[in-house]
Design an enzyme around this catalytic site. Structure first.
Site, PDB file in Angstrom:
ATOM      1  N   CYS A 176      -3.992  54.975  70.921  1.00 14.71           N
ATOM      2  CA  CYS A 176      -5.447  54.838  70.989  1.00 14.71           C
ATOM      3  C   CYS A 176      -6.012  55.712  72.111  1.00 14.71           C
ATOM      4  CB  CYS A 176      -5.841  53.385  71.214  1.00 14.71           C
ATOM      5  SG  CYS A 176      -7.641  53.175  71.270  1.00 14.71           S
ATOM      6  N   LYS A 178       3.227  53.324  66.891  1.00 14.41           N
ATOM      7  CA  LYS A 178       2.278  54.349  66.465  1.00 14.41           C
ATOM      8  C   LYS A 178       1.817  55.110  67.702  1.00 14.41           C
ATOM      9  CE  LYS A 178      -1.690  55.297  63.534  1.00 14.41           C
ATOM     10  NZ  LYS A 178      -2.734  55.890  64.391  1.00 14.41           N
ATOM     11  N   HIS A 227       0.357  60.270  64.758  1.00 18.52           N
ATOM     12  CA  HIS A 227      -0.938  60.888  64.470  1.00 18.52           C
ATOM     13  C   HIS A 227      -0.880  62.324  64.975  1.00 18.52           C
ATOM     14  CE1 HIS A 227      -5.469  60.580  64.061  1.00 18.52           C
ATOM     15  NE2 HIS A 227      -5.312  61.726  64.700  1.00 18.52           N
ATOM     16  N   PRO A 247      -3.940  50.725  61.419  1.00 22.05           N
ATOM     17  CA  PRO A 247      -4.664  49.688  62.165  1.00 22.05           C
ATOM     18  C   PRO A 247      -5.940  50.282  62.734  1.00 22.05           C
ATOM     19  CG  PRO A 247      -2.836  50.540  63.470  1.00 22.05           C
ATOM     20  CD  PRO A 247      -2.752  51.218  62.142  1.00 22.05           C
ATOM     21  N   MET A 248      -7.098  49.713  62.377  1.00 22.78           N
ATOM     22  CA  MET A 248      -8.384  50.233  62.838  1.00 22.78           C
ATOM     23  C   MET A 248      -9.218  49.100  63.415  1.00 22.78           C
ATOM     24  SD  MET A 248      -9.301  52.937  59.784  1.00 22.78           S
ATOM     25  CE  MET A 248      -8.794  51.866  58.423  1.00 22.78           C
ATOM     26  N   GLY A 304      -6.150  56.086  57.421  1.00 22.79           N
ATOM     27  CA  GLY A 304      -7.135  55.316  58.152  1.00 22.79           C
ATOM     28  C   GLY A 304      -8.528  55.523  57.611  1.00 22.79           C
ATOM     29  N   GLN A 306      -0.216  44.630  65.405  1.00 20.81           N
ATOM     30  CA  GLN A 306      -0.135  45.680  66.420  1.00 20.81           C
ATOM     31  C   GLN A 306      -0.702  45.184  67.747  1.00 20.81           C
ATOM     32  OE1 GLN A 306      -2.705  49.295  66.928  1.00 20.81           O
ATOM     33  NE2 GLN A 306      -0.920  50.380  66.111  1.00 20.81           N
ATOM     34  N   ASP A 335      -5.989  63.016  58.817  1.00 26.66           N
ATOM     35  CA  ASP A 335      -6.700  63.905  57.894  1.00 26.66           C
ATOM     36  C   ASP A 335      -6.329  63.765  56.427  1.00 26.66           C
ATOM     37  OD1 ASP A 335      -7.921  64.850  60.151  1.00 26.66           O
ATOM     38  OD2 ASP A 335      -7.022  66.852  60.094  1.00 26.66           O
TER      39      ASP A 335
END
Length: 344
Positions: free
Chosen positions: A102, A141, A171, A18-19, A228, A72, A206
């Site tokens: 985030c 997440k 992440h 999700p971005m 992402g 999300q 990455d």
């Protein structure tokens, strides 16, 4: 096969992260076309949903062809998160995801996103409020921890599993790192190896090539990976990873014809979903990434970001195809530091 509640995914699924201002329905559509197995919406403020904020409500839009898809949400208040979960229920996604990762200031200062990593009890309460308020499988997440001295992802994983989440995406950075430095997947592997953990664990951070995806799959043993930044302007990353896993060989880079087909779909769906002016304007951020690697593309790119009608943009795209027909692209390298977005 990987199961998240009633959602069935293939072995080692590839997830689109999700971005913010990226993972909208038009972008998700082109990623789905190219092999993404599970998509998430842009993250949505729980307070915005409750206030009926137009932008927040629009982010609830999902389409049948993109399923399975998760919505999300983020927030720091139990009641708001519970109410938001109920609202999400009404649009019938395949799952509900909570953002506890985030790192940006405007989210963290509200006690949401990665800020919750400083208070695991609060994280548990927020998660429990969502689990109790929805019929959907709930996933999370998050990041490794707030900073290097407070990496607490093992406790987070155990406690969130105990209150009913169905999967966890991690992440491999702390909040303090933002998106700098190399992602550390060792703690992710330790979570996966924990005998107490029986939910799917997905790694994020990455992954920018098929070779790295396969190397991390083997080294860290995760159930799947979330991608992402590497997908921005290059949705073919999903098909290339799948091809490399299946054959051990690199898939040929997309031709200029293939790239323009995807650009057109992305553009036209953006206009259909957002309206003519916002659809054209917001698409402008994507052209550079889609056309990266083409020599002397600057003049065409300048036209793409100044034209104001679909017809004129389509004409420029026709020029690009004619000019670069047969051009042999190199396998794409991703300049991760120059791909900015907001995500966990």
């Amino acid at each position: 096969m990987i199961k998240i509640g009633s959602v069935s995914l293939p072995d080692f699924p590839l997830l689109l992260a999700p971005m913010e201002d990226v993972s909208d329905p038009p972008f998700r559509a082109v990623c789905k076309d190219n092999g993404a197995d599970l998509m998430y919406t842009e993250f949505i403020s729980s307070e915005g949903l409750i206030r009926d904020a137009i932008k927040s409500r629009q982010k609830l839009d999902i389409f049948e062809e993109e399923r399975p898809v998760g919505i999300q949400i983020f927030g720091g208040d139990e009641e708001a998160m519970a109410l938001s979960a109920q609202i999400v229920d009404t649009v019938n996604p395949d799952l509900l995801d909570i953002n506890f990762g985030c790192p940006v200031k405007k989210v963290v200062t509200k006690g949401a996103g990665a800020a919750v990593l400083k208070d695991i009890d609060q994280m548990v309460r927020l998660t429990k409020a969502c689990v109790r308020s929805t019929r959907l499988p709930v996933t999370v997440k998050t990041r490794l921890g707030w900073d290097h001295d407070s990496i607490n992802i093992m406790e987070v994983a155990e406690r969130l599993q105990d209150v009913g989440i169905h999967a966890l995406a991690i992440h491999g950075r702390t909040r303090s790192q933002l998106y700098k430095g190399e992602a550390n997947w060792d703690p992710i592997a330790r979570v996966k190896d924990n005998p107490r953990i029986n939910i799917p664990i997905f790694g994020n951070g990455d992954i920018d090539s098929p070779q790295k995806a396969v190397a991390y799959k083997k080294k860290y043993g995760v159930d799947g990976i979330m991608i992402g930044r590497a997908a921005i302007g290059y949705p073919w990353i999903f098909r290339e990873i799948k091809h490399f896993i299946a054959t051990g060989e690199m898939h040929a880079p997309p031709s200029i014809e293939e790239r323009v087909v995807v650009i057109r779909k992305h553009l036209h769906q953006s206009v259909a979903w957002k309206g003519l002016v916002p659809g054209i304007n917001e698409m402008r951020r994507h052209y550079n990434n889609y056309l990266k690697g083409l020599p002397n593309i600057k003049e065409f790119r300048a036209k793409l970001v100044t034209e104001k009608t679909l017809e004129s943009i389509d004409a420029v795209l026709d020029e690009i195809v004619a000019t670069y027909a047969g051009y042999a692209f190199e396998p794409r390298g991703v300049d991760m530091d120059n791909l900015a977005y907001t995500c966990g």
